[in-house]
Design an enzyme around this catalytic site. Structure first.
Site, PDB file in Angstrom:
ATOM      1  N   ASP A 109      -5.511   6.161   2.143  1.00  0.00           N
ATOM      2  CA  ASP A 109      -5.501   4.784   1.655  1.00  0.00           C
ATOM      3  C   ASP A 109      -6.837   4.140   2.044  1.00  0.00           C
ATOM      4  O   ASP A 109      -7.449   4.514   3.047  1.00  0.00           O
ATOM      5  CB  ASP A 109      -4.349   4.012   2.295  1.00  0.00           C
ATOM      6  CG  ASP A 109      -4.342   2.554   1.877  1.00  0.00           C
ATOM      7  OD1 ASP A 109      -3.829   2.262   0.795  1.00  0.00           O
ATOM      8  OD2 ASP A 109      -4.866   1.694   2.634  1.00  0.00           O
TER       9      ASP A 109
ATOM     10  N   GLU B 176       1.690  -5.206 -12.970  1.00  0.00           N
ATOM     11  CA  GLU B 176       3.072  -5.303 -13.453  1.00  0.00           C
ATOM     12  C   GLU B 176       3.172  -6.294 -14.605  1.00  0.00           C
ATOM     13  O   GLU B 176       3.839  -6.030 -15.613  1.00  0.00           O
ATOM     14  CB  GLU B 176       4.008  -5.728 -12.312  1.00  0.00           C
ATOM     15  CG  GLU B 176       4.254  -4.607 -11.304  1.00  0.00           C
ATOM     16  CD  GLU B 176       4.940  -5.058 -10.014  1.00  0.00           C
ATOM     17  OE1 GLU B 176       5.024  -4.235  -9.090  1.00  0.00           O
ATOM     18  OE2 GLU B 176       5.377  -6.236  -9.925  1.00  0.00           O
TER      19      GLU B 176
ATOM     20  N   GLU C  11      -8.457 -10.675  -1.770  1.00  0.00           N
ATOM     21  CA  GLU C  11      -9.331 -10.633  -2.952  1.00  0.00           C
ATOM     22  C   GLU C  11      -8.670 -11.268  -4.164  1.00  0.00           C
ATOM     23  O   GLU C  11      -9.109 -11.103  -5.295  1.00  0.00           O
ATOM     24  CB  GLU C  11      -9.772  -9.190  -3.213  1.00  0.00           C
ATOM     25  CG  GLU C  11      -8.966  -8.388  -4.227  1.00  0.00           C
ATOM     26  CD  GLU C  11      -7.544  -8.054  -3.835  1.00  0.00           C
ATOM     27  OE1 GLU C  11      -7.069  -8.533  -2.773  1.00  0.00           O
ATOM     28  OE2 GLU C  11      -6.882  -7.333  -4.596  1.00  0.00           O
ATOM     29  N   GLN C  12      -7.601 -12.032  -3.948  1.00  0.00           N
ATOM     30  CA  GLN C  12      -6.833 -12.532  -5.086  1.00  0.00           C
ATOM     31  C   GLN C  12      -7.615 -13.519  -5.955  1.00  0.00           C
ATOM     32  O   GLN C  12      -7.355 -13.628  -7.160  1.00  0.00           O
ATOM     33  CB  GLN C  12      -5.520 -13.139  -4.575  1.00  0.00           C
ATOM     34  CG  GLN C  12      -4.610 -12.066  -3.991  1.00  0.00           C
ATOM     35  CD  GLN C  12      -3.567 -12.594  -3.016  1.00  0.00           C
ATOM     36  OE1 GLN C  12      -3.420 -13.805  -2.857  1.00  0.00           O
ATOM     37  NE2 GLN C  12      -2.849 -11.698  -2.370  1.00  0.00           N
TER      38      GLN C  12
ATOM     39  N   GLN D  46      10.935  -8.516  -8.460  1.00  0.00           N
ATOM     40  CA  GLN D  46       9.856  -8.907  -9.372  1.00  0.00           C
ATOM     41  C   GLN D  46       9.771  -8.054 -10.644  1.00  0.00           C
ATOM     42  O   GLN D  46       9.621  -8.582 -11.736  1.00  0.00           O
ATOM     43  CB  GLN D  46       8.520  -8.881  -8.631  1.00  0.00           C
ATOM     44  CG  GLN D  46       7.363  -9.282  -9.529  1.00  0.00           C
ATOM     45  CD  GLN D  46       6.117  -9.635  -8.758  1.00  0.00           C
ATOM     46  OE1 GLN D  46       6.139 -10.537  -7.945  1.00  0.00           O
ATOM     47  NE2 GLN D  46       5.040  -8.937  -9.015  1.00  0.00           N
TER      48      GLN D  46
ATOM     49  N   HIS E 235       0.825  -1.211   0.000  1.00  0.00           N
ATOM     50  CA  HIS E 235       0.000   0.000   0.000  1.00  0.00           C
ATOM     51  C   HIS E 235       0.861   1.264   0.000  1.00  0.00           C
ATOM     52  O   HIS E 235       0.573   2.231  -0.692  1.00  0.00           O
ATOM     53  CB  HIS E 235      -0.900   0.029   1.242  1.00  0.00           C
ATOM     54  CG  HIS E 235      -2.027  -0.945   1.191  1.00  0.00           C
ATOM     55  ND1 HIS E 235      -3.335  -0.556   1.128  1.00  0.00           N
ATOM     56  CD2 HIS E 235      -2.050  -2.290   1.180  1.00  0.00           C
ATOM     57  CE1 HIS E 235      -4.121  -1.620   1.092  1.00  0.00           C
ATOM     58  NE2 HIS E 235      -3.360  -2.688   1.129  1.00  0.00           N
TER      59      HIS E 235
ATOM     60  N   THR F 112      -5.944   0.871  -3.683  1.00  0.00           N
ATOM     61  CA  THR F 112      -4.782   0.212  -4.283  1.00  0.00           C
ATOM     62  C   THR F 112      -5.136  -1.101  -4.987  1.00  0.00           C
ATOM     63  O   THR F 112      -4.297  -1.668  -5.674  1.00  0.00           O
ATOM     64  CB  THR F 112      -3.715  -0.083  -3.212  1.00  0.00           C
ATOM     65  OG1 THR F 112      -4.364  -0.684  -2.095  1.00  0.00           O
ATOM     66  CG2 THR F 112      -3.015   1.171  -2.763  1.00  0.00           C
TER      67      THR F 112
ATOM     68  N   ALA G 117      12.824 -12.206  -4.927  1.00  0.00           N
ATOM     69  CA  ALA G 117      12.866 -11.876  -6.348  1.00  0.00           C
ATOM     70  C   ALA G 117      12.670 -10.381  -6.569  1.00  0.00           C
ATOM     71  O   ALA G 117      11.752  -9.796  -6.024  1.00  0.00           O
ATOM     72  CB  ALA G 117      11.770 -12.642  -7.087  1.00  0.00           C
TER      73      ALA G 117
ATOM     74  N   TRP H   4      -3.018  -7.457  -6.728  1.00  0.00           N
ATOM     75  CA  TRP H   4      -3.344  -6.489  -7.780  1.00  0.00           C
ATOM     76  C   TRP H   4      -2.098  -5.837  -8.377  1.00  0.00           C
ATOM     77  O   TRP H   4      -2.001  -5.667  -9.595  1.00  0.00           O
ATOM     78  CB  TRP H   4      -4.323  -5.436  -7.260  1.00  0.00           C
ATOM     79  CG  TRP H   4      -4.879  -4.601  -8.362  1.00  0.00           C
ATOM     80  CD1 TRP H   4      -4.620  -3.296  -8.620  1.00  0.00           C
ATOM     81  CD2 TRP H   4      -5.777  -5.038  -9.392  1.00  0.00           C
ATOM     82  NE1 TRP H   4      -5.300  -2.874  -9.740  1.00  0.00           N
ATOM     83  CE2 TRP H   4      -6.013  -3.921 -10.241  1.00  0.00           C
ATOM     84  CE3 TRP H   4      -6.396  -6.263  -9.692  1.00  0.00           C
ATOM     85  CZ2 TRP H   4      -6.856  -4.002 -11.349  1.00  0.00           C
ATOM     86  CZ3 TRP H   4      -7.230  -6.327 -10.805  1.00  0.00           C
ATOM     87  CH2 TRP H   4      -7.447  -5.205 -11.619  1.00  0.00           C
TER      88      TRP H   4
END
Ligand SMILES: *[C@@H]1O[C@H](CO)[C@@H](O)[C@H](O)[C@H]1NC(C)=O
Ligand SMILES: *[C@@H]1O[C@H](CO)[C@@H](O)[C@H](O)[C@H]1NC(C)=O
Ligand SMILES: *[C@@H]1O[C@H](CO)[C@@H](O)[C@H](O)[C@H]1NC(C)=O
Length: 486
Positions: A118, A377, A393-394, A354, A16, A140, A352, A372
């Protein structure tokens, strides 16, 4: 010359926070007249405090201090800190910041023109009201989550329907799915963010509370773009009880050089691999598995024959909130001989970089937890995703990418781990991993075309006259107009 100061209050967790600071940078780039005060508070539980401090220090040096100022609020005395195990912990923490935030604002020489909170800090709208200032939410996650939050809260408040008890009923209608506003496809109950609307854990109350607070704001800035979630954004924009929704993304931290770890060996290894040949597996900062699941993944990768780069982390210990060391891998959990057999085509890492990995020409697919930021990305770099959601919420993000946007293939869309006890709802088998990875790396031209197109769009929307650029301009002129009104 800046003449309008915005106050931005992020949630001090790395995902966030980084997103909010990138958002701040975008605002000042967009308009010379605006400066930003970023107010940081601390959540005294996990090891994130050090990370947050390090990050803020590096950002303070990197930004123009005339335009972005960081202000850290004093820590609360230990005796005031609520029980971290309670579901209301975060909300209480935010509540306790109110007097501190108020004081910080009163200490400013000039009155700010607006607040941006936020999504998790939206309780602070009360302060904006006290100062009689407009306030906005920086959201976000994707518009799909925002849409579901409003929908569930309205069902509860207006129709007395409690979505968390409705789940068991809904799940019985497997195969049918739900007709939810904004979605083109029917949505299976098992991909709904049930953990966020779980009544027993108290999260449902918290999320409904957030949604009610969102309705009290002057607008919601969402890290997404119109072309990615057109139906859902339109659905939000058409409802008159929902404040203006501004899709302003993708907002990404593409140049963050201070994310720890040593990237050299990873990048060197990728340099030696052919174009688009490597599957990258990475499950986010909270993503880890138990040993049995690690073995299934390893066997799946083994049999797939694909090149892979696997960010493998030890599970977070249950008794503490301390994250495992970033370069500590989990090799003792791997099947015997796995490392030798795959040494010529695979690499296991504990941490990583990423963004740099996704940007590398050798990476051809991304097995992702579908957080998200990770989705945005992957789209930005045009890397196809295979979905393996874990938390919050994935699952709905995964569903959206597979079914609605059609830029991802499914390993699973309904895998779920419980944030508290780390239990998973089932094990993903090695065959599912093997098949998912093969599907990912041999995806058809139609899907490749859609991914390439979405990649291009995700960059165009931020350019002059792009949809997110325009949305941003609207938000800024509204903020500056309120200065004129005073
Ligand atoms: C669940 O189903 C039962 C039996 O069909 C019904 O009585 C109950 O109202 C349903 N609950 C919800 C929340 O929809
Ligand atoms: C992790 O890597 C850093 C730098 O590469 C090193 O300084 C540190 O000692 C490593 N930690 C562990 C636990 O291996
Ligand atoms: C995306 O942009 C690249 C570079 O401008 C272009 O070559 C490619 O054809 C575009 N892809 C699609 C699907 O429009």
């Amino acid at each position: 010359m800046s003449k309008a100061e915005l106050v931005l209050i992020p949630t001090p967790g790395t995902g966030h926070l980084i997103s909010a600071v990138e958002f701040a940078k975008l605002i000042i780039k967009h308009d010379q007249r605006i400066s930003i005060l970023v107010i940081i508070f601390h959540i005294p539980i996990h090891s994130t405090t050090t990370k947050v401090n390090t990050y803020i220090e590096s950002q303070s040096l990197a930004v123009d201090p005339q335009r972005i100022t960081f202000l850290t609020l004093p820590s609360l005395p230990d005796s005031d800190i609520p029980d971290p195990a309670s579901s209301n912990f975060f909300n209480n923490m935010v509540q306790l910041q109110k007097p501190l935030v108020k004081q910080a604002i009163m200490d400013r020489l000039i009155k700010p023109v607006a607040f941006v909170f936020d999504l998790m800090c939206v309780n602070l709208v009360d302060i904006a009201k006290e100062f009689q200032l407009p306030c906005y939410v920086y959201f976000t996650a994707g518009a799909s989550l925002l849409n579901l939050m409003f929908h569930f809260q309205a069902l509860f408040d207006d129709h007395g329907i409690d979505i968390s008890t409705a789940y068991s009923n809904l799940s019985d209608n497997v195969g049918l799915g739900l007709d939810l506003p904004g979605f083109r496809n029917r949505v299976p109950a098992k991909v709904l963010p049930s953990s966020l609307f779980d009544k027993d854990s108290g999260f449902a109350m918290f999320f409904n509370h957030l949604s009610r607070k969102f309705r009290e704001t002057d607008g919601i800035l969402v890290n997404t773009f119109m072309e990615l979630e057109p139906g859902i954004i339109q659905c939000l924009q058409e409802q008159d009880k929902i404040p203006e929704v501004y899709p302003v993304g993708p907002i990404l931290a593409l140049h963050d050089d201070n994310n720890g770890g040593d990237r050299e060996p990873v990048m060197r290894w990728l340099d030696e691999q052919p174009d688009s040949s490597v599957v990258f597996l990475c499950f986010g900062s909270m993503g880890s598995f138990d040993e049995d699941q690690v073995r299934e993944i390893a066997n799946g990768l083994d049999r797939s024959g694909q090149r892979f780069l696997w960010a493998l982390r030890r599970p977070i210990s249950e008794s503490s909130y301390v994250l495992p060391s970033e370069n500590e891998t989990f090799e003792d959990a791997l099947p015997p001989g796995f490392l030798d057999r795959t040494a010529h085509r695979g690499k296991i890492i504990g941490w990583a970089p990423q963004v740099q990995v996704l940007a590398h020409r050798a990476v051809g697919g991304f097995v992702s937890h579908c957080g998200w930021n990770s989705i945005l990305e992957a789209i930005w770099f045009g890397v196809p995703i295979a979905t393996w959601p874990m938390y919050s919420e994935q699952q709905i993000n995964a569903f959206e990418m597979v079914k609605e946007v059609q830029v991802a293939v499914e390993i699973r869309m309904d895998y779920q781990r419980n944030l508290m006890n780390k239990d998973a709802n089932f094990m993903v088998t090695s065959s599912e991993v093997e098949n998912g990875v093969k599907k990912l790396m041999s995806m058809d031209d139609a899907m490749r075309g859609r991914i390439s197109k979405m990649k291009n769009i995700s960059r165009e929307v931020l350019e002059c006259d792009g949809s997110s650029y325009t949305s941003f301009t609207c938000f800024i002129s509204k903020v500056l107009q309120s200065v004129g009104d005073q």
